[in-house]
Design a protein around this motif. Structure first.
Motif, short mmCIF file in Angstrom:
data_model
loop_
_atom_site.label_atom_id
_atom_site.label_comp_id
_atom_site.label_asym_id
_atom_site.label_seq_id
_atom_site.Cartn_x
_atom_site.Cartn_y
_atom_site.Cartn_z
N ARG A 172 -50.70 -36.49 -93.21
CA ARG A 172 -49.54 -35.56 -92.46
C ARG A 172 -48.95 -34.58 -93.59
O ARG A 172 -48.39 -33.59 -93.51
CB ARG A 172 -48.65 -36.26 -91.98
CG ARG A 172 -47.33 -35.73 -91.20
CD ARG A 172 -46.35 -36.34 -90.48
NE ARG A 172 -46.99 -37.50 -89.68
CZ ARG A 172 -46.31 -38.42 -88.93
NH1 ARG A 172 -44.94 -38.75 -89.59
NH2 ARG A 172 -46.70 -39.24 -88.20
N LEU A 173 -48.48 -35.44 -94.83
CA LEU A 173 -47.95 -34.54 -96.00
C LEU A 173 -48.91 -33.45 -96.34
O LEU A 173 -48.58 -32.37 -96.62
CB LEU A 173 -47.99 -35.40 -97.23
CG LEU A 173 -46.72 -36.50 -97.10
CD1 LEU A 173 -46.85 -37.39 -98.32
CD2 LEU A 173 -45.63 -35.66 -96.99
N GLU A 174 -50.34 -33.56 -96.49
CA GLU A 174 -51.41 -32.51 -96.78
C GLU A 174 -51.29 -31.50 -95.55
O GLU A 174 -51.30 -30.36 -96.06
CB GLU A 174 -52.78 -33.28 -96.56
CG GLU A 174 -53.01 -34.08 -97.74
CD GLU A 174 -54.57 -34.82 -97.86
OE1 GLU A 174 -54.98 -35.06 -99.17
OE2 GLU A 174 -54.88 -35.24 -96.53
N ARG A 175 -51.33 -31.90 -94.34
CA ARG A 175 -50.88 -30.80 -93.29
C ARG A 175 -49.69 -29.86 -93.56
O ARG A 175 -49.79 -28.55 -93.44
CB ARG A 175 -51.02 -31.41 -91.86
CG ARG A 175 -52.52 -31.93 -91.68
CD ARG A 175 -52.64 -32.17 -90.10
NE ARG A 175 -51.83 -33.17 -89.75
CZ ARG A 175 -52.39 -34.57 -89.73
NH1 ARG A 175 -53.54 -34.76 -90.10
NH2 ARG A 175 -51.77 -35.58 -89.42
N ASP A 176 -48.69 -30.62 -93.85
CA ASP A 176 -47.33 -29.80 -94.13
C ASP A 176 -47.51 -28.91 -95.09
O ASP A 176 -46.98 -27.78 -95.35
CB ASP A 176 -46.24 -30.71 -94.16
CG ASP A 176 -45.73 -31.55 -93.23
OD1 ASP A 176 -46.25 -31.25 -92.05
OD2 ASP A 176 -45.13 -32.81 -93.21
N VAL A 177 -48.02 -29.50 -96.34
CA VAL A 177 -48.18 -28.63 -97.72
C VAL A 177 -49.26 -27.56 -97.62
O VAL A 177 -49.05 -26.48 -97.93
CB VAL A 177 -48.52 -29.90 -98.83
CG1 VAL A 177 -48.71 -28.81 -100.26
CG2 VAL A 177 -47.24 -30.49 -99.20
N PHE A 178 -50.47 -27.87 -97.19
CA PHE A 178 -51.59 -26.99 -96.88
C PHE A 178 -51.85 -26.50 -95.83
O PHE A 178 -52.65 -25.52 -96.07
CB PHE A 178 -52.75 -27.77 -97.66
CG PHE A 178 -52.49 -28.52 -99.12
CD1 PHE A 178 -52.21 -27.85 -100.15
CD2 PHE A 178 -52.63 -29.80 -99.12
CE1 PHE A 178 -52.08 -28.22 -101.52
CE2 PHE A 178 -52.50 -30.35 -100.48
CZ PHE A 178 -52.10 -29.68 -101.61
N GLY A 179 -51.48 -27.02 -94.74
CA GLY A 179 -52.07 -26.54 -93.38
C GLY A 179 -53.22 -26.94 -92.83
O GLY A 179 -53.56 -26.91 -91.72
N GLN A 180 -53.75 -27.68 -93.86
CA GLN A 180 -55.03 -28.71 -93.68
C GLN A 180 -54.95 -30.05 -94.08
O GLN A 180 -54.33 -29.98 -95.27
CB GLN A 180 -56.38 -27.87 -93.98
CG GLN A 180 -56.73 -26.64 -93.13
CD GLN A 180 -57.29 -26.65 -91.72
OE1 GLN A 180 -57.28 -27.78 -91.23
NE2 GLN A 180 -57.93 -25.68 -91.44
N ASP A 181 -55.50 -30.96 -93.71
CA ASP A 181 -55.73 -32.28 -94.37
C ASP A 181 -57.07 -32.50 -95.10
O ASP A 181 -57.98 -31.55 -94.97
CB ASP A 181 -55.27 -33.45 -93.52
CG ASP A 181 -56.43 -33.71 -92.44
OD1 ASP A 181 -57.59 -33.43 -92.66
OD2 ASP A 181 -56.00 -34.30 -91.45
N HIS A 182 -57.23 -33.31 -96.10
CA HIS A 182 -58.57 -33.55 -96.90
C HIS A 182 -59.59 -33.80 -95.91
O HIS A 182 -60.90 -33.37 -96.22
CB HIS A 182 -58.52 -34.62 -97.79
CG HIS A 182 -58.26 -35.85 -97.17
ND1 HIS A 182 -57.22 -36.48 -96.78
CD2 HIS A 182 -59.39 -36.99 -97.18
CE1 HIS A 182 -57.52 -37.93 -96.55
NE2 HIS A 182 -58.71 -37.97 -96.48
N ALA A 183 -59.57 -34.11 -94.56
CA ALA A 183 -60.49 -34.53 -93.66
C ALA A 183 -61.16 -33.20 -93.30
O ALA A 183 -62.36 -32.97 -93.20
CB ALA A 183 -60.10 -35.59 -92.95
N ALA A 184 -60.17 -32.46 -92.81
CA ALA A 184 -60.67 -31.39 -92.06
C ALA A 184 -61.42 -30.30 -93.21
O ALA A 184 -62.24 -29.78 -92.71
CB ALA A 184 -59.61 -30.27 -91.62
N VAL A 185 -60.99 -30.20 -94.49
CA VAL A 185 -61.39 -29.56 -95.30
C VAL A 185 -63.00 -30.00 -96.10
O VAL A 185 -63.68 -29.44 -96.23
CB VAL A 185 -60.52 -29.24 -96.62
CG1 VAL A 185 -61.21 -28.27 -97.75
CG2 VAL A 185 -59.19 -28.73 -96.10
N ALA A 186 -62.84 -31.31 -95.95
CA ALA A 186 -64.16 -32.03 -96.27
C ALA A 186 -65.48 -31.59 -95.16
O ALA A 186 -66.55 -31.42 -95.52
CB ALA A 186 -64.04 -33.40 -96.62
N GLY A 187 -64.86 -31.52 -94.21
CA GLY A 187 -65.75 -31.26 -93.08
C GLY A 187 -66.28 -29.88 -93.09
O GLY A 187 -67.34 -29.54 -93.06
N LEU A 188 -65.53 -28.89 -93.69
CA LEU A 188 -65.79 -27.48 -94.05
C LEU A 188 -66.88 -27.51 -95.37
O LEU A 188 -67.70 -26.60 -95.33
CB LEU A 188 -64.55 -26.60 -94.47
CG LEU A 188 -63.76 -26.37 -93.31
CD1 LEU A 188 -62.42 -25.72 -93.83
CD2 LEU A 188 -64.05 -25.60 -92.21
#
Length: 286
Positions: A172-188
């Motif tokens: 949740r902190l990642e989504r607040d700060v970056f707009g995406q969390d590490h899981a979503a970006v790992a998928g990319l």
């Protein structure tokens, strides 16, 4: 500020895994793969062979003679450790791109990924449906999203906590700060690298309830491993994030919390020994 275009640009600049690594990933999906096939694959990439042997000799400094061939490496370190050495070596350049910040520290991220790999591997030994090699791979690679996010300016921006505010889940902190969390970006990243579809799905969905409930238990294994590694202090994002294990993931794996604790304790205890065997810091610098 909308950061998705910037994240996509970063993802597209991340160096793909070597072709031989892609072939190794496909091979270890079969729990009954032949070690001769693994050795044959490694021999197709002399630079990888050299890196693996260098790591192997560094980790086995008490040997009477130097390990000079992949076949000897199998004898001295074992099949499973050879797979681990290969995957660590292949992913080293990716983790070397991690930007040190308040969000993440590179060496700590290496240890977090290794802990996740070993936890996933331990879970795969007790849950049907995923080979230990694939499980270890998922754990090692799941933090490629955090490598990408670490390169955003927001990773280094101070985040003063509001008075009386409680720690928040790390995703949740990642989504607040970056707009995406590490899981979503790992998928990319997984899409960009053309990783196997089941591995990409687990990377992308290991914090998504619908994926945790899916037919493939790999995402649930990865979720549990990620949360447990953070609970044990391995690379806590922003230094104050929380990590609670989803009951959905536990139910999907059919594990009670007391049994999970025993499995986790074994894997966490193995992390320091394996980090030394794999010479983790040396791998990250190459």
């Amino acid at each position: 500020m909308h950061r998705e275009p910037t994240i996509l640009r970063i993802v597209k600049t991340m160096r793909p895994l070597p072709t031989v690594a892609q072939r190794v990933l496909a091979l270890v999906q079969d729990p009954d793969y032949a070690i001769d096939d693994l050795v044959s694959l490694l021999k197709t990439d002399p630079s990888l062979v050299a890196r693996v042997l260098r790591l192997c000799n560094s980790a086995r400094s008490g040997l009477d003679r130097e390990i000079t061939a992949i076949g000897d490496a199998v004898t001295f370190v074992g099949t499973r450790n050879l797979v681990q050495l290969t995957l660590v070596s292949c992913s080293a350049a990716t983790f070397a791109a991690t930007t040190r910040s308040a969000y993440v520290e590179p060496t700590a991220l290496w240890h977090h990924s290794l802990a996740c790999g070993l936890l996933c591997q331990e879970l795969a030994n007790h849950v049907d449906g995923v080979s230990p090699g694939t499980a270890f791979t998922a754990g090692i690679l799941h933090d490629v999203g955090r490598v990408a996010l670490s390169q955003l300016p927001a990773a280094s921006e101070p985040r003063p906590a509001a008075p009386g505010s409680a720690p928040q889940p790390h995703e949740r902190l990642e989504r607040d700060v970056f707009g995406q969390d590490h899981a979503a970006v790992a998928g990319l990243v997984g899409d960009h690298w053309q990783l196997p579809a089941n591995l990409v799905a687990a990377l992308r969905g290991h914090h998504a309830d619908d994926t945790l409930l899916g037919e493939d238990p790999l995402a649930a294994m990865l979720h549990v491993a990620d949360q447990m590694a953070i609970q044990h202090g391995f690379a806590v994002p922003f230094g104050n994030a929380t990590a609670a294990i989803s009951p959905i993931a536990l139910a999907r794996l059919g594990l009670a919390e007391d049994r999970l604790a025993a499995l986790g304790a074994r894997a966490i205890a193995e992390t320091a020994r394996t980090a030394e065997l794999l010479n983790l810091e040396a791998a990250a610098s190459r």
